[in-house]
Design a protein around this motif. Structure first.
Motif, mmCIF file in Angstrom:
data_model
loop_
_atom_site.group_PDB
_atom_site.id
_atom_site.type_symbol
_atom_site.label_atom_id
_atom_site.label_comp_id
_atom_site.label_asym_id
_atom_site.label_seq_id
_atom_site.Cartn_x
_atom_site.Cartn_y
_atom_site.Cartn_z
ATOM 1 N N ASP A 63 -44.792 -12.190 80.925
ATOM 2 C CA ASP A 63 -46.205 -11.985 81.253
ATOM 3 C C ASP A 63 -46.925 -13.319 81.405
ATOM 4 O OD1 ASP A 63 -45.767 -9.281 81.108
ATOM 5 O OD2 ASP A 63 -46.492 -9.083 79.024
ATOM 6 N N LEU A 64 -46.548 -14.281 80.558
ATOM 7 C CA LEU A 64 -47.157 -15.603 80.653
ATOM 8 C C LEU A 64 -46.781 -16.293 81.963
ATOM 9 C CD1 LEU A 64 -48.866 -17.790 79.284
ATOM 10 C CD2 LEU A 64 -46.747 -18.658 78.234
ATOM 11 N N HIS A 65 -45.582 -16.039 82.436
ATOM 12 C CA HIS A 65 -45.145 -16.594 83.728
ATOM 13 C C HIS A 65 -46.051 -16.096 84.854
ATOM 14 C CE1 HIS A 65 -42.869 -17.139 87.399
ATOM 15 N NE2 HIS A 65 -42.681 -15.829 87.508
ATOM 16 N N VAL A 66 -46.504 -14.840 84.767
ATOM 17 C CA VAL A 66 -47.354 -14.268 85.815
ATOM 18 C C VAL A 66 -48.786 -14.799 85.700
ATOM 19 C CG1 VAL A 66 -48.285 -12.125 86.765
ATOM 20 C CG2 VAL A 66 -45.927 -12.202 85.914
ATOM 21 N N GLN A 67 -49.261 -14.950 84.465
ATOM 22 C CA GLN A 67 -50.641 -15.416 84.256
ATOM 23 C C GLN A 67 -50.633 -16.592 83.267
ATOM 24 O OE1 GLN A 67 -52.198 -11.530 82.965
ATOM 25 N NE2 GLN A 67 -53.557 -11.609 84.752
ATOM 26 N N PRO A 68 -50.145 -17.740 83.671
ATOM 27 C CA PRO A 68 -50.007 -18.869 82.743
ATOM 28 C C PRO A 68 -51.334 -19.429 82.244
ATOM 29 C CG PRO A 68 -49.539 -19.562 84.990
ATOM 30 C CD PRO A 68 -49.659 -18.071 85.031
ATOM 31 N N GLU A 69 -52.416 -19.185 82.976
ATOM 32 C CA GLU A 69 -53.707 -19.729 82.548
ATOM 33 C C GLU A 69 -54.487 -18.761 81.655
ATOM 34 O OE1 GLU A 69 -54.518 -17.204 86.040
ATOM 35 O OE2 GLU A 69 -52.966 -18.644 85.447
ATOM 36 N N ASP A 70 -53.935 -17.553 81.439
ATOM 37 C CA ASP A 70 -54.643 -16.527 80.673
ATOM 38 C C ASP A 70 -54.491 -16.786 79.171
ATOM 39 O OD1 ASP A 70 -56.032 -13.864 80.591
ATOM 40 O OD2 ASP A 70 -54.230 -13.393 79.450
ATOM 41 N N GLY A 71 -55.640 -16.929 78.489
ATOM 42 C CA GLY A 71 -55.611 -17.201 77.051
ATOM 43 C C GLY A 71 -55.034 -16.058 76.239
ATOM 44 N N GLY A 72 -55.300 -14.828 76.695
ATOM 45 C CA GLY A 72 -54.758 -13.669 75.989
ATOM 46 C C GLY A 72 -53.238 -13.637 76.018
ATOM 47 N N ALA A 73 -52.668 -13.933 77.213
ATOM 48 C CA ALA A 73 -51.202 -13.941 77.343
ATOM 49 C C ALA A 73 -50.596 -15.008 76.443
ATOM 50 C CB ALA A 73 -50.812 -14.173 78.799
ATOM 51 N N ARG A 74 -51.268 -16.154 76.356
ATOM 52 C CA ARG A 74 -50.760 -17.225 75.495
ATOM 53 C C ARG A 74 -50.829 -16.821 74.010
ATOM 54 N NH1 ARG A 74 -50.225 -22.397 77.519
ATOM 55 N NH2 ARG A 74 -50.456 -22.521 79.782
ATOM 56 N N ALA A 75 -51.902 -16.156 73.616
ATOM 57 C CA ALA A 75 -52.033 -15.716 72.225
ATOM 58 C C ALA A 75 -50.944 -14.695 71.872
ATOM 59 C CB ALA A 75 -53.416 -15.121 71.985
ATOM 60 N N VAL A 76 -50.636 -13.821 72.845
ATOM 61 C CA VAL A 76 -49.582 -12.834 72.612
ATOM 62 C C VAL A 76 -48.237 -13.525 72.406
ATOM 63 C CG1 VAL A 76 -48.259 -10.967 73.672
ATOM 64 C CG2 VAL A 76 -50.759 -10.968 73.821
ATOM 65 N N VAL A 77 -47.945 -14.563 73.218
ATOM 66 C CA VAL A 77 -46.689 -15.300 73.063
ATOM 67 C C VAL A 77 -46.594 -15.892 71.653
ATOM 68 C CG1 VAL A 77 -45.417 -17.352 73.794
ATOM 69 C CG2 VAL A 77 -46.402 -15.816 75.502
ATOM 70 N N VAL A 78 -47.693 -16.462 71.177
ATOM 71 C CA VAL A 78 -47.686 -17.054 69.834
ATOM 72 C C VAL A 78 -47.404 -15.987 68.779
ATOM 73 C CG1 VAL A 78 -49.103 -18.190 68.079
ATOM 74 C CG2 VAL A 78 -49.224 -18.936 70.464
ATOM 75 N N GLN A 79 -48.036 -14.849 68.885
ATOM 76 C CA GLN A 79 -47.854 -13.794 67.892
ATOM 77 C C GLN A 79 -46.430 -13.219 67.943
ATOM 78 O OE1 GLN A 79 -50.015 -13.099 65.461
ATOM 79 N NE2 GLN A 79 -51.157 -14.825 66.347
ATOM 80 N N ARG A 80 -45.898 -13.092 69.183
ATOM 81 C CA ARG A 80 -44.522 -12.599 69.297
ATOM 82 C C ARG A 80 -43.535 -13.611 68.713
ATOM 83 N NH1 ARG A 80 -45.681 -7.458 69.518
ATOM 84 N NH2 ARG A 80 -46.558 -6.727 71.506
ATOM 85 N N ALA A 81 -43.825 -14.894 68.886
ATOM 86 C CA ALA A 81 -42.962 -15.933 68.319
ATOM 87 C C ALA A 81 -43.002 -15.894 66.794
ATOM 88 C CB ALA A 81 -43.389 -17.302 68.830
#
Length: 524
Positions: free
Chosen positions: A130-148
């Motif tokens: 999802d981050l690959h599709v929307q790399p500038e989206d703050g929500g997508a980045r926050a989700v990556v952190v939480q999944r990590a």
């Protein structure tokens, strides 16, 4: 001339003997539901006939019997069947404990499920997609952190749970050794009691049964071999005598544990006052005397130490040590829990290194070079990462914009570039040299799959050992256990024999009455 009262004595002996048989039958019936009790019988034997041998012996028409006596009261048992039972009990003890340990590991890994490590990794890869599709989206980045963070927490849970299982196994080993030492002492005490009773010509059958129950329990812990001795004195030929107990090692060596009233105690070699902890492994075992003192070398007792490699794969003790972990002869640590910890730690380490290598090759939202994504919490760097200390870098947690989703050159921010995020997501399928050139996902699936195979084998062998033990137990019960139908039949037979002897005494009494009161009274 034979005695007029000879028949009276013969029938009196019959009364006493049948009475003893009835009492023994009552003892059997009373203990019909007593665990470990072996039925008993009175061994009846004819008394010496009349007349005896010798030049002065009277001449009679024949050798006349003088009745019956109770030669001994003997329990009914089969030493060979007992040996078979203990052999199967020994196997069952090993595989039951092994199956239990593997089952506990399966519960920890909890795969397949919606809450295990595999699910956490899948969600992490999806978040990166999802981050690959929307790399500038703050929500997508926050989700990556939480999944990590969820992935790291899954590693922590597995690591800590296995450590707890290891600690529990260590405690169980300590409890088992205390139980085994107590059993050894009790068997030696029973040997002493038996040696006190047997020289008087008695058969302490109930003591034999109690000793056999303890030997059955001891055979659950480790393989044993028995030798029976003699008590001396007036002990009967069928008396079982004191037992010598030996520990059987893998190479066939026998280590003496009990000899009469003397016995030894188990200790963990190199164990400290703190006992077994998850951080150490069993070095081996040694034996000490009944006072807890080391056994000096050169005598009839071998105090060890004995390495775990010298123990055969039999008995609950070996199984628990195989789970807890031990130092092999080559100096390496082996065991179910340590090896699983090593696999999970390696998986976490290689996953973190591979992920960090890709992440540091990219740039974040501001065009800065990517930092290490996963770190060792204790050192805040990438040195010695394990499943117990893997954490998401505080830099990433505090600022998700530092996720290097772009593959643009350093200092050239490209907010819409998510190609490095795609490379991170594709790590799911990339082979890693440290994992044997397979992916993280495949490695974890292999760990779970191998554990499942081992669990199936343990369950199958547990079932086989239990089936064989039950078969031998039924054979043992058919020989030694009390059958109420049989005892009732015996009771009737002994009762009728008792009544017949009593009737015989009445007949002899009438005969004597006629002789004493009726003879010499002709014409009166």
């Amino acid at each position: 001339m034979r005695s007029t009262f000879m028949g009276l004595e013969t029938s009196k002996r019959g009364l006493f003997t049948q009475q003893s048989a009835l009492y023994t039958t009552g003892h059997n019936i009373a203990n019909a539901n007593t665990e470990g009790y072996s039925r008993q019988r009175v061994n009846m034997q004819p008394t010496l006939g009349y007349p005896g041998s010798g030049l002065n012996a009277p001449k009679t028409a024949g050798h006349i019997g003088t009745g019956v006596e109770a030669g001994s009261v003997q329990r009914i048992w089969d030493a060979f069947v007992d040996q078979q039972y203990r052999q199967e009990t020994n196997k069952l003890g090993y595989w039951e404990a092994r199956s239990k340990a593997i089952s506990q590991l399966e519960d920890v890994l909890n795969e397949p499920s919606d809450y295990g490590l595999a699910k956490a990794l899948d969600e992490f890869w999806n978040a990166l997609q999802d981050l690959h599709v929307q790399p500038e989206d703050g929500g997508a980045r926050a989700v990556v952190v939480q999944r990590a963070i969820a992935v790291a927490d899954s590693f922590h849970y597995i690591h800590n749970s296995i450590q707890q299982l290891k600690e529990n196994a260590g405690n169980e080993i300590g409890i088992l050794l205390r139980d085994a030492n107590s059993v050894l002492q009790q068997i030696a005490q029973l040997n002493h009691q038996i040696q006190t009773v047997e020289p008087n010509g008695y058969m302490p059958n109930d003591l034999y049964d109690e000793r056999d129950k303890l030997l059955d329990q001891l055979s659950t812990y480790f393989p044993i071999e028995l030798e029976y001795g003699k008590s001396g004195g007036n002990a009967l030929p069928i008396a079982e005598g004191p037992v010598k107990v030996y520990l059987k090692l893998k190479d066939g060596t026998k280590v003496k544990l009990i000899d009469g009233k003397d016995f030894v105690q188990f200790r963990i070699d190199g164990d400290t006052s703190d006992g077994l902890t998850p951080e150490n492994s069993v070095q081996g075992f040694k034996l000490v005397d009944s006072q807890g003192n080391d056994i000096p070398s050169g005598n009839d007792w071998d105090g060890g130490p004995f390495s775990i490699d010298s123990f055969s794969n039999l008995g609950k003790l070996k199984s628990l040590v195989d789970s807890f972990g031990y130092v092999a002869a080559d100096g390496t640590e082996k065991g179910l829990f340590p090896e699983m910890l090593e696999k999970i730690n390696t998986l976490a380490k290689e996953f973190a290194e591979a992920f960090n290598n890709i992440h540091t090759s990219g740039t974040d939202l501001d065009g800065a070079k990517g930092v290490n994504f996963f770190v060792n919490k204790e050192t805040a760097d990438v040195v010695n990462i394990t499943a117990g200390n893997i954490y998401v870098s505080n830099e990433i947690v505090n600022d998700p914009n530092k996720i290097a989703a772009s593959n643009s050159p350093e200092h050239q921010a490209e907010p819409g570039n998510g190609k490095n995020a795609l490379a991170l997501a594709n790590l799911k399928f990339n082979p890693i040299a440290g994992l044997g050139n397979i992916s993280v996902q495949s490695c974890f699936e292999g760990i779970v799959g191998q554990l499942g195979v081992d669990g199936q084998q343990a369950q199958r062998l547990t079932y086989n050992a239990l089936t064989l033990q039950q078969s031998v137990s039924e054979r043992r019960a058919s020989i030694s256990s009390v059958s109420l139908d049989e005892e009732m039949t015996n009771m009737i037979a002994f009762q009728q024999a008792y009544n017949a002897n009593a009737r015989m005494i009445t007949v002899i009494d009438e005969t004597l009455d006629k002789i004493i009161n009726g003879m010499g009274r002709v014409g009166l």
